[in-house]
Enzyme design. Structure first.
Site, mmCIF file in Angstrom:
data_model
loop_
_atom_site.group_PDB
_atom_site.id
_atom_site.type_symbol
_atom_site.label_atom_id
_atom_site.label_comp_id
_atom_site.label_asym_id
_atom_site.label_seq_id
_atom_site.Cartn_x
_atom_site.Cartn_y
_atom_site.Cartn_z
ATOM 1 C CG ASP A 288 -2.072 0.889 1.191
ATOM 2 O OD1 ASP A 288 -1.991 1.898 0.470
ATOM 3 O OD2 ASP A 288 -3.084 0.604 1.850
ATOM 4 N NE ARG A 290 -4.667 3.051 0.123
ATOM 5 C CZ ARG A 290 -5.770 2.399 0.477
ATOM 6 N NH1 ARG A 290 -6.953 2.907 0.200
ATOM 7 N NH2 ARG A 290 -5.693 1.249 1.115
HETATM 8 N N1 LIG Z 1 -2.506 -2.001 -6.411
HETATM 9 C C1 LIG Z 1 -3.772 -2.440 -6.409
HETATM 10 N N2 LIG Z 1 -4.740 -1.594 -6.054
HETATM 11 C C2 LIG Z 1 -5.995 -2.050 -6.034
HETATM 12 C C3 LIG Z 1 -6.339 -3.372 -6.398
HETATM 13 N N3 LIG Z 1 -7.678 -3.512 -6.294
HETATM 14 C C4 LIG Z 1 -8.159 -2.318 -5.865
HETATM 15 N N4 LIG Z 1 -7.156 -1.438 -5.712
HETATM 16 C C5 LIG Z 1 -7.184 -0.067 -5.187
HETATM 17 O O1 LIG Z 1 -7.354 -0.180 -3.788
HETATM 18 C C6 LIG Z 1 -7.923 1.017 -3.288
HETATM 19 C C7 LIG Z 1 -9.090 0.625 -2.359
HETATM 20 O O2 LIG Z 1 -9.445 1.767 -1.663
HETATM 21 P P1 LIG Z 1 -10.426 1.818 -0.436
HETATM 22 O O3 LIG Z 1 -11.617 0.939 -0.668
HETATM 23 O O4 LIG Z 1 -10.648 3.269 -0.144
HETATM 24 O O5 LIG Z 1 -9.543 1.283 0.777
HETATM 25 P P2 LIG Z 1 -9.362 -0.075 1.518
HETATM 26 O O6 LIG Z 1 -7.960 -0.143 1.988
HETATM 27 O O7 LIG Z 1 -9.895 -1.190 0.687
HETATM 28 O O8 LIG Z 1 -10.253 0.076 2.856
HETATM 29 P P3 LIG Z 1 -11.830 0.138 3.063
HETATM 30 O O9 LIG Z 1 -12.035 1.475 3.699
HETATM 31 O O10 LIG Z 1 -12.166 -0.959 3.986
HETATM 32 O O11 LIG Z 1 -12.499 0.010 1.737
HETATM 33 C C8 LIG Z 1 -8.325 1.836 -4.504
HETATM 34 O O12 LIG Z 1 -7.351 2.854 -4.696
HETATM 35 C C9 LIG Z 1 -8.276 0.829 -5.646
HETATM 36 O O13 LIG Z 1 -7.950 1.434 -6.890
HETATM 37 C C10 LIG Z 1 -5.271 -4.247 -6.777
HETATM 38 O O14 LIG Z 1 -5.450 -5.416 -7.050
HETATM 39 N N5 LIG Z 1 -4.005 -3.735 -6.772
#
Ligand SMILES: Nc1nc2c(ncn2[C@@H]2O[C@H](COP(=O)(O)OP(=O)(O)OP(=O)(O)O)[C@@H](O)[C@H]2O)c(=O)[nH]1
Ligand SMILES: [Zn+2]
Length: 356
Positions: A288, A290
Site C-alpha cells: 500500500d 497511499r
Molecule cells: N494495487 C492495487 N490496487 C488495487 C487493487 N484492487 C483495488 N485497488 C485499489 O485499492 C484502493 C481501495 O481503496 P479503499 O476501498 O478506499 O480502501 P481499503 O484499503 O480497501 O479500505 P476500506 O475502507 O475498507 O475500503 C483503490 O485505490 C483501488 O484502486 C489491486 O489489485 N491492486
C-alpha cells in the site's frame, strides 16, 4: 530570487521531467548523480548518461528478489548495466510483464561499495511520479553543472505533508445521497486534486459519518467485479443519505497510490496467478503506497475533528488518528462480495489486516 522555484515546486517539476523521459540531477552535499526513470528513458539519453561513467539500474528489494539480484542496501539493489544492454534490457528489469515468458537471463551484478542515499532518493522520486519503481542512475563529477535539468537534493525528494487549498465548492444533487456540496482541493505542490463531498449539513461539533475513499476507476466507474470499491462508494453515499448528513472524501490515490497504469500491470500479474499483494511486490511496490495524512488534512480544512469512519481497514483509522482526527467509531462497510473478488477480499484480510 523571488521568482525561482521552491524545493516543492522543483520536486513536482522533477516528477513531470521523469514522466517525459528527461533525467534530473540529485545531490547530497558531497555526491551528485543523473537520474532517469527506467520506464521512459530512450536510447539517445541513455547513451548520453553512459558518457559519465558506470550506469546502474536501481531496483527495490521486492523487485530485486523476484529477479534474484543481490540486495546489499537493505531496501534496494544497484544493478550494473552491462556494456551491451540498452533500454529494452532496462525495461525487462523494471517491468514484470514478461517475467514468466522471457525470464531475465544471465547473472545480474549488484554494486556493493559506496553509499546508496542518492539511489534511495531516486526510487522515491520515480514512485512519486507513479512510474515503475526502477531508476537509471549515473554518478556525476561533483562540479558538473547541467544546464536546464531540474536539480534536487536527496532530502528534497521526501515530500512534506501536502497542504491543500480549497479551490471551489458547489451544490450537487445526487441519486443516492440527496443534495450535497462538492469541494475541490488543490495541493500546494501542484499535484493532482482531491474532492470532498458534504452530504446534507453535517454538524462540526459532533462526530460526522465519514468515508475516505481511494479512487478506483475500474470499480467506481466501470463496475469492475474484481474489487468492492463501487459498491462501497454507493453504500457510503446511501448511509449518509439515511443519516441525513456525512462527508465523503474522494482521494485520487488510484491503485492504493501506484496509479492506474501500475494497477493494470498488477492486474496482468493477477491474471498470471499472483494475488494483489504479490503483484504489487513483483512490480517493486509496497502493498500500500497511499499517504493518508491527506485525509486528515482535508477533514481539518473542512472543520471536522471527530468522525465515525466507514471502513474495514484499521490502518485508515490509525492514520487518521495520527493525523489529529478523533475516530469515535469504526463503522464496517461490507458490501459487494462477488465470485470474482472473493479471493481479493480474503487476501486483504489475511495480508493487509482488513476486517472481514
Ligand atoms: N494495487 C492495487 N490496487 C488495487 C487493487 N484492487 C483495488 N485497488 C485499489 O485499492 C484502493 C481501495 O481503496 P479503499 O476501498 O478506499 O480502501 P481499503 O484499503 O480497501 O479500505 P476500506 O475502507 O475498507 O475500503 C483503490 O485505490 C483501488 O484502486 C489491486 O489489485 N491492486
Ligand atoms: Zn476497486
Amino acid at each position: 530570487m523571488l521568482l525561482s522555484p521552491s524545493p516543492l515546486e522543483r520536486l513536482n517539476r522533477a516528477r513531470a521531467d521523469l514522466r517525459m523521459g528527461l533525467p534530473v540531477v540529485l545531490t547530497d552535499g558531497t555526491d551528485a548523480a543523473l537520474v532517469a526513470a527506467s520506464e521512459t528513458l530512450d536510447e539517445a539519453r541513455l547513451a548520453a548518461m553512459r558518457g559519465f561513467g558506470t550506469v546502474v539500474v536501481v531496483l527495490t528489494a521486492h523487485r530485486a528478489q523476484t529477479l534474484k539480484a543481490r540486495v546489499y542496501d537493505g531496501d534496494l539493489s544497484r544493478v550494473v548495466l552491462p556494456a551491451e544492454a540498452g533500454v529494452g534490457w532496462i525495461e525487462a528489469l523494471a517491468d514484470p510483464a514478461e517475467d514468466l515468458t522471457h525470464p531475465m537471463k544471465g547473472p545480474l551484478t549488484s554494486q556493493r561499495e559506496g553509499d546508496a542515499g542518492l539511489h534511495r532518493a531516486a526510487i522515491r522520486l520515480v514512485k512519486s511520479a507513479q512510474l515503475l519503481p526502477a531508476a537509471v542512475l549515473v554518478p556525476l563529477p561533483a562540479a558538473h553543472g547541467l544546464d536546464g535539468l531540474t536539480s534536487l537534493t536527496a532530502g528534497e525528494t521526501e515530500a512534506p505533508e501536502t497542504r491543500l487549498d480549497p479551490v471551489v465548492a458547489a451544490r450537487l444533487p445526487m441519486q443516492l445521497a440527496g443534495v450535497g456540496r462538492l469541494h475541490v482541493f488543490r495541493p500546494q505542490d501542484g499535484g493532482i486534486e482531491h474532492y470532498a463531498i458534504e452530504i446534507g449539513r453535517p454538524m462540526r461539533d459532533s462526530p460526522v459519518l465519514a468515508r475516505l475513499h481511494s479512487a478506483c476507476f475500474t470499480g467506481d466507474v466501470l463496475g469492475s467485479l474484481k474489487c468492492d470499491c463501487g459498491p462501497q462508494l454507493h453504500a457510503a453515499l446511501s448511509a449518509m443519505q439515511t443519516e441525513g448528513a456525512g462527508v465523503l472524501l474522494y482521494l485520487n490515490q488510484e491503485g492504493r497510490g501506484i496509479g492506474l497504469a501500475n494497477k493494470m500491470r498488477a492486474y496482468s500479474l493477477q491474471d498470471q496467478g499472483f494475488d494483489t499483494v504479490e503483484a504489487n511486490h513483483r512490480l517493486g511496490f509496497e502493498d500500500d503506497e497511499r499517504d493518508f495524512r491527506l485525509g486528515a488534512e482535508l477533514l481539518r480544512r473542512l472543520g471536522f475533528e471527530q468522525v465515525r469512519l466507514l471502513t474495514n481497514n484499521p490502518k485508515k483509522q490509525a492514520m487518521l488518528e495520527s493525523g489529529g482526527i478523533k475516530v469515535t467509531e469504526r463503522v464496517p462497510l461490507k458490501v459487494g462480495l462477488t465470485e470474482e473478488n472473493a479471493a481479493y477480499l480474503a487476501t486483504k484480510a489475511a495480508k493487509s489486516g482488513h476486517l472481514l
